[in-house]
Design an enzyme around this catalytic site. Structure first.
Site, mmCIF file in Angstrom:
data_model
loop_
_atom_site.group_PDB
_atom_site.id
_atom_site.type_symbol
_atom_site.label_atom_id
_atom_site.label_comp_id
_atom_site.label_asym_id
_atom_site.label_seq_id
_atom_site.Cartn_x
_atom_site.Cartn_y
_atom_site.Cartn_z
ATOM 1 N N ARG A 73 84.087 28.066 47.851
ATOM 2 C CA ARG A 73 84.872 26.894 47.202
ATOM 3 C C ARG A 73 86.207 26.948 48.040
ATOM 4 N NH1 ARG A 73 87.092 27.353 41.178
ATOM 5 N NH2 ARG A 73 88.383 29.306 41.903
ATOM 6 N N LYS A 103 91.366 23.672 44.958
ATOM 7 C CA LYS A 103 92.736 24.395 44.813
ATOM 8 C C LYS A 103 93.486 24.485 45.942
ATOM 9 C CE LYS A 103 92.540 28.166 42.006
ATOM 10 N NZ LYS A 103 92.836 27.711 40.459
ATOM 11 N N GLU A 147 91.647 17.932 32.691
ATOM 12 C CA GLU A 147 91.802 19.207 32.815
ATOM 13 C C GLU A 147 93.182 19.778 32.077
ATOM 14 O OE1 GLU A 147 90.278 20.168 37.259
ATOM 15 O OE2 GLU A 147 91.609 21.909 36.526
HETATM 16 C C1 COI Z 1 92.920 30.837 37.980
HETATM 17 O O1 COI Z 1 92.724 30.760 36.907
HETATM 18 O O2 COI Z 1 92.747 32.013 38.765
HETATM 19 C C2 COI Z 1 94.018 30.042 38.536
HETATM 20 O O3 COI Z 1 94.208 29.880 39.912
HETATM 21 C C3 COI Z 1 94.659 29.225 37.799
HETATM 22 C C4 COI Z 1 96.364 29.469 37.970
HETATM 23 C C5 COI Z 1 97.051 28.355 37.532
HETATM 24 C C6 COI Z 1 96.824 30.796 37.208
#
Ligand code: COI
Length: 378
Positions: A124, A225, A261
């Site tokens: 990813r 991300k 989401e």
């Molecule tokens: C995760 O779930 O690892 C994330 O990166 C979300 C983050 C907003 C805490």
């Protein structure tokens, strides 16, 4: 508490604050617990594991791997946990050129340490890097770096049943830029922190349809991300929290009719034996927990569909739950949309609790890992 013990805690806390510019974790002293093995090796860090939440506890080491634009990442190394130095004109600081990842290491009942599907994060981050015009480490380099980081910080992997070690890889444009252009240098930086639950209990979500998540819509950054996906939500998130909600559920930017989401996690809707989640195309993050839950739900006999989920369908559901590395599986108690507040089943016997038991069972060695999702480290 003995005067000497109190003084020792104060000294450790002050040193931590000075070195790391942040509050220290809850500290244990020798009288609080035996945290060493019979061989004298420190098995667990000396902190109060029952007091950790989802925050930063600085650990011992972080991992750094660098490369220049147009080149491949070479060897990385472990360095002591601490601040990093960047030029003021770094691509990440000026134009947000960076992607993040999140994964966890778990302590199993027999005391060993396992990672959950790290190669999925490796794949990813490559997709995110490509979208953000950055080079990325190979899958092998990434997984090797994660293993090294966790082993170096193994005393911070919480004891079985007391949380997990959250691993945060960052891929950053570190070179100088002023004009809009990809950075000339890059860094993969991995740090860790022991964590427990992200949210406390079932969620009360609100749909705010005047704003959207990430750079919205097809071609945006919702499917990766990107570091820039998160802080633009803070204003609305703060407002929602002030209004008594736990988090925001976003709709699709193109039509405003379908759910997408929650700020940092995917969403699932349950009606009878059927479980539905928005299809992870373009605007939706292809969560690794999301993907794992789909497989587990099919194994458990549920009918799973990935497709557009209209808000009306969400409001009629029996159950709603969120998934993500940080949140694991979090049941939703209510969703508020305009003047409607829909309430859902939570607690023992629900679909989400069955899925949670199975997923966390696999992650901690209590349920057989038929698919080879876990990677044992020691
Ligand atoms: C995760 O779930 O690892 C994330 O990166 C979300 C983050 C907003 C805490």
């Amino acid at each position: 508490m003995e005067k000497k013990e109190k003084k020792k805690k104060e000294v450790i806390a002050t040193r931590h604050k000075v070195e790391h510019n942040m509050d220290p974790p809850p500290i244990l002293t020798s009288s609080d617990s035996a945290a060493t093995s019979s061989a004298g090796e420190e098995r667990h860090a000396e902190i109060k594991w029952d007091e950790i939440g989802f925050g930063i506890v600085s650990t011992d080491f972080m991992y750094v791997m660098k490369c220049s634009k147009g080149e491949d990442f070479g060897d990385g190394s472990l360095i002591p946990y601490g601040n990093i130095e960047l030029p003021p004109s770094a691509g990440i600081l000026n134009y947000g050129q960076g992607v993040l990842e999140g994964l966890k290491a778990y302590r199993t009942k027999d005391g060993s340490i396992v990672l959950f599907r790290p190669e999925e994060n490796a794949r990813r981050i490559k997709i995110g890097a490509e979208r953000m015009c950055m080079p990325s480490p190979s899958v092998e380099q990434f997984v090797h770096a994660i293993k090294k980081t966790v082993i170096a910080n193994k005393r911070w992997v919480p004891p079985f049943g007391q949380g997990s070690l959250y691993i945060r890889p960052l891929l950053l444009g570190t070179g100088s830029v002023l004009g809009l252009s990809p950075s000339p240098q890059y860094m993969l930086l991995i740090y860790t922190t022991p964590v427990k639950s992200y949210h406390k209990g079932p969620l009360n979500l609100v749909i705010k349809d005047e704003l959207y998540r990430a750079i919205s819509g097809p071609g945006g950054t919702g499917g990766i991300k990107s570091i820039t996906n998160y802080s633009p939500a803070y204003k609305a998130l703060n407002e929602a929290r002030e209004e008594g909600f736990s988090d925001i559920l976003y709709l699709d930017a193109a039509t405003g009719k379908f759910i997408e989401e929650v700020t940092g996690c995917n969403i699932f809707v349950v009606k009878g034996n059927s479980i539905t989640t928005p299809e992870a195309v373009g605007t939706i993050l292809p969560g690794i927990t999301r993907k794992s839950i789909i497989d587990i739900a099919i194994d458990l006999g549920y009918q799973v569909e990935e497709r557009g989920v209209p808000v009306e369908e969400l409001l009629q559901a029996d159950e709603v739950f969120c998934t993500g590395t940080a949140v694991v599986i979090n049941p939703v108690f209510s969703v508020t949309y305009n003047k409607t507040k829909a309430k859902y089943k939570t607690g023992p016997g629900t679909v989400s609790s069955k899925l949670y038991q199975t997923l966390t069972g696999i992650q901690t060695g209590l349920v057989q890992d038929k698919r080879g999702w876990t990677l044992q480290l020691d």
